[in-house]
Structure formats: C-alpha cells, structure tokens
Enzyme design. Sequence first.
Site, PDB file in Angstrom:
ATOM      1  CG  ASP A 135      -0.368  -0.313   2.502  1.00  0.00           C
ATOM      2  OD1 ASP A 135       0.862  -0.458   2.591  1.00  0.00           O
ATOM      3  OD2 ASP A 135      -1.136  -0.439   3.478  1.00  0.00           O
TER       4      ASP A 135
ATOM      5  CG  ASP B 281       1.622  -0.043  11.453  1.00  0.00           C
ATOM      6  OD1 ASP B 281       0.898   0.771  12.050  1.00  0.00           O
ATOM      7  OD2 ASP B 281       1.605  -0.185  10.225  1.00  0.00           O
TER       8      ASP B 281
END
Length: 738
Positions: A73, A451
């Site tokens: 992405d 993350d």
Amino acid sequence: MHASRLSRRAVLAGTAAAAALTSLPVLAGPARAGESATAPTYRWRTAVMGGTGFITGVLFHPSVRGLAYARTDIGGAYRWDDRTAHWIPLTDHIGWDDWNLLGVEAMAVDPANPDRLYLSLGTYAQSWAGNGAVLRSEDRGATWKRTDLTVKLGANEDGRGCGERLLVDPRDSDTLWLGTRHDGLLKSTDRGATWQAVSFPATPSATGQGITFLVAVGRTVFAGWGDSDGTAGKPNLYRTSDGTTWKPVPGQPTGTAAKVPIRAAYDRGTSHLYVTYANAPGPNGQSDGSVHKLCTLNGKWTEVTPVKPGGTTTDGSADNFGYGGVAVDARRPGTVVVSTNNRWAAVDTLYRSTDGGRTWTSLKDSAVFDVSETPYLKWGADKPKFGWWIQALALDPYDSRHIVYGTGATLYGTRDLTNWAPQIRGLEETSVRQLISPPVGEAHLISGNGDIGVMYHESLTASPSRGMASNPIFGSATGLAQAAAKPAYVVRSGWGDNGNGAHSNDGGQTWAPFKAQPAIAKDAPGPIATNADGSVLLWSFVHWDGTTYPAHRSVDNGATWTEVTSYPKGAAPVADPVDPKRFYAFDTATGTLHASTDGGLTFTARATGLNSGDTEFRLVAAPGRSGDLWLSLKWNGLYRSTDGGATFTKVSSCWASYTLGFGKAAEGASYPAIYMVGSTESITAVYRSDDEAKTWVRINDDQHQWGWIGAAITGDPRVYGRVYIATNGRGVQYGEPA
C-alpha cells in the site's frame, strides 16, 4: 496500513481524461555552489526487519514457473526471484517529488508476453496528493516507462486489498483496462502509453470505491463495482464480451453480505468464476460477507460460503467478518481457496475446497508456523496469529500445495498446506519514524517505527532476534532517545494499550515501563527526550489529530511527573549532548527557539522570527558539543546556532533541508560527518558533508530514492560513511561507500 504524517482521509474526486507521457526519473544536474563535483559511490541495502507492512496483492505469472509479483500500500512493488528466494524491489527509483507514487494500486501481467509488467501507482486520492501514473516494463520491472494520469488512485485508501484494477485484455495484448475509484474506467490501446476514459454503466462518486477488480474469463472481462447498496436495482458486477459494451451480470447475488465484490478468480477447468464479497471494502470495517460462484456456461449462480458471519465464538464474542482473497488451482479443477477478513474474535483463516465449494477445510486448524526468521511476528506472545487483513491470496499455478497470503505485517507461504513461514525475504515495508545509532554496544541501530514499535538491530542483515521491544508492546513509536553521556540508558514512547513509555538500562535490549505516566499520555503520546546523563526525562504530548498538550518532566525515571508550563506545547524536546542542564525545543507554531538551563524546569525564548507553521521542521544537536544546533526548515533552508539557540545563521551551501544527522568524522576531520536529506540545487536527495556543511556530495543515486524520506537520518558514530535513512514504506535504508 500506516498512520504516517502523510495519511489523511479527506477524499476528493478527480476527472477522467487522457493522460500524457512523461519521463522518469529526473536526472541530477551538474555540480553547483556548495556541491562537490565528485560524488562517492555508495552501496545501498535494507536493514532486515521482515516485511512489517500490509501486502495488498500477490500475482503469480500464469505462464512462467517461479515468477511472481507483490504490491504494497505504501512501499512499492516487488518481483520474486525464485533462484535466490528473495523479493527484488522494483520501484525504489521513485523520488521525493513523486512520493505519492510509491503506493501500488494494481498490477497486471501479460500471459502471452512474460516479460511485460504493468503497475498503476498512486497512494492517496485526496486533493493534496498528486495524480496517479502507470509504469510499464518490457523486462519484468528492471526498467520502466511512465505515463502520468490525470486522475488520482488510492493504494493506501480503504479498499486497497481488493483485486487487481489493472488488466491486459484477453483478446489483445496491446489493450489494457484500468479501473479507478472516482473516475470510472480507463482504456489503453497502445500498451499503457496513453489512456482514455470509456463508457461504463455505473456512476462513480467522490467518496466511493469505484471499480474494485478486473478479471479475464476466457475472452470476456468482468469488473467489480464497489458502490452498490446490495440491492438488485444497483448491480455490482459487470462484464463485456466485445470490449465496448458493459452490462450487469444476470442473477448476481444481492443483500448486505454481497454488497461489495472484493476479489474474483476464474477456474478454467470447471468454467466457474468465484467471487468474494463483504459489506465494506476493507481491510477494516467488514462485518458480513459471502462467497459465490458463477457457472459461465449457463449463467447459474451458487452460494458456496464456507462459514456465514454473525455467529458466536466460544467466549461469547460476535464472530463478524467479511471475505477477502480468492485463488483457484490451475492444476486441479474445482480446488479453490478463500480468506476471511477482519475476523478479530475467532481470528482470520483460509478455507480450502477440493470440490468446487461444496465442502471446506480451515487451513488455520492444522497450521504449524515457523517465524524464527522474523520473531517480531509473535507480537510479544508465545506464538503468532494466523493473520489479519488477509485479502492478498495466491496459489502457484505450477505447485498446488504452494499457497501464499498477505497479512497486515507479512506474507506467509506453505508448500505442504500445513507448515507455514514468512516468504518475505527482501520485502521491507516499514514506515520508520526515529533512528538512533549508538556509540557503543552490540547494535549499530535502534529504530522507532509505525505499527511495530521499537526494534534493537543487533544485526543489519537479520530481523532483530528480540522482535519488537516489549514490556510494553507499542503499535507506532512516537519517541526514541538515548542519554549521550550514558548510552546504556534509552527511553521510548508510543501508542500502546499497556503503557506509553518505557526505559532501558542495557542500551535498548530489554525494557521496563515507567512506573507512572501523565494521564494524557494514553491519548496523546508524543516525542520524549532524556538529558545527557539520563537523570531527567522530558515528554511532549501530541494527539494524532494535531492537538497539543503541556509537556511533563520526570527526575525519577518516570515514577512521578510534573507539568512544565513554560514549554511550547507539542514541540519535540532535544537534549544537549554535553550539558545535562540544557534542553532545547523549537516551537513550529511561532518560529521560536526555546531553551532550558535548569534541567527542563523552565524554558525561555531565545531566537525568534524563524519560519513557522510546519510541524515537520526539525531541530537536532551536534554530538559532543554544547549548544551546537542545526534547524531544518524544509525549503526555507538550513540554519545553525553555536550559542545554544540565541542566534541562528542560514547555511548558504544548500537551499532546502528536511532532516539532518551526524556520523563518524572523516579521517583528519575535527567535526562529525553531516548527513542531510535536502537540496543543494535542483534535486532533493541524500547528501554528506565532511567539512561542517561548507560543501556537500550527493550519496544516493537515481535508482535509490525511496519516495518521501523526510522523517529521520543518522550517520553511524563508529563507521565513517555509513548512513541510515528512515523511509515511509521501505524500512531503514543504509548505505556505505562502495
């Protein structure tokens, strides 16, 4: 995947039109003032973490054994090298100005011409992001030609895990189709060199998904439509058999569980098209879904959903989820694999059927995982989860037992349907926020990341053996600092459910949470600093929406905290590397440098009238010197203070500076080597100066640019010439003189 500085969520439609052909990349010009004419040759590598990002698509070539591609992405595209069992990055040449093109919306291969590869690029579809582009290659991605589009694509938007929106027409290899989110359907008849909008029966919207996939079924092309409401009057699956007229597929499923078609795969052996559905595009927000197959010989639809969402788990939780990936076995007709998605209660799985969907087996139930090569995947637990955000799913057309599936953190693969391991070597997608290169100790690098929190890199060529920093586990790191005179002491801050700050007394190998933390820390954990001897902590607080709060100070290793009212809210604290009494902070709201000489108790304004209004302005202190400050103000230039921020002087050798760091001095030099992401003339690149910023040499090249690299840079204090660069989707890149 990542809540990076660039991740905003307002959506604005573009306008479909013909696209113009341009060239890429822009080449560096000759040396200018402040720039050396002789640039050193650098060797660039990626510090191994092991994936760490959302794999949105995997595509095996139908005609070539061992050839596959992956898309991400925000981190570009890759080609699988079957000989070395590594992924090869294909889009590292994308430069600073084209950062929005590092997100890959879709991929396409030509079954009749194995060397041809096409990518549609564009990370965000909002007004502040650039338009998309299509790359085309005749050598499997080794070299590219580029066509700029006049529409925007959204590789990091909702729906990014849907199927391939790019397709080579099954009737003509020169014809390509490109589905967009907000601008309908585009078509090229010259192998992607030019594109025109063509008629499509569904009307796009400024906030919709548009076309979710394109798939060939014999000589017919099917298109999924993501903006239906699930009713019979608003179809979500169309097809064309002549390349001109698109019509709804008769008898298609309706209802909430079939609202959004996610992916499709065609079984040539049985003439069935399998389609996965959900009530939202994903990867988040799905709570219902289904799987259906269409017999293309007679038009009959059959529901083959393995397990219907909405049940109850053993602990009483609602088992809500959608369906995502789908793949068929080219060697065994009737064999199909599908994935669940957003199934947090019972955990996502793959279902496999060998009888056309009449019966299914959950592959999770017998799965044995080996994540020894990427230990962080345990996420602080005893063993890894099967996965989440499973929308990318592929089945090797030459090996029926070779299945791969992407998750929000890695790509798992099996060769026997039981034993699974990350098939991720070479693919690194971390969004990196902070970097430290310690002056002593086993690790030459500690990274703070989106993350996956903080990692201690005892090796640059293997994923950290300790995995993510634990006690506590963070999602995204917001701060990372080391005491200059006591390098064994390291502190970190970040988003987490079990505490938002921690300290280490062994250089970042093991951690303990602060005994207490300010109440605001849970909702707005911002950057943190420790003074030179580790006796004072200074913690700034910034909510993800930009709201700032008063900073707090601790003198007892985080056991107690007091508010610092004179500190500029939201500013990133910087400790003086020599004097433990001194801290600095640049207030980006007012363009004022604030300083403390009493260990962070109070701050006073020093230099004023500097550029303001950008939270990405960055202040750093030169190592081994007191009061030697460098201020990167983006295109406003680079400024330096040698009097602790009382005055600043503009550095004339460059016109733009985005981030700056220091490393071991060159032989015979008295000042540390300076590394900068900035511009000395026309191109934003990576530079090194060995003479206190009097002159610069560019050390990256046109094939190693990695999009936006403005978060952090640091040299290695023990190895001259080595530099570490934080990228937004390509992990930590490090370079050394060749």
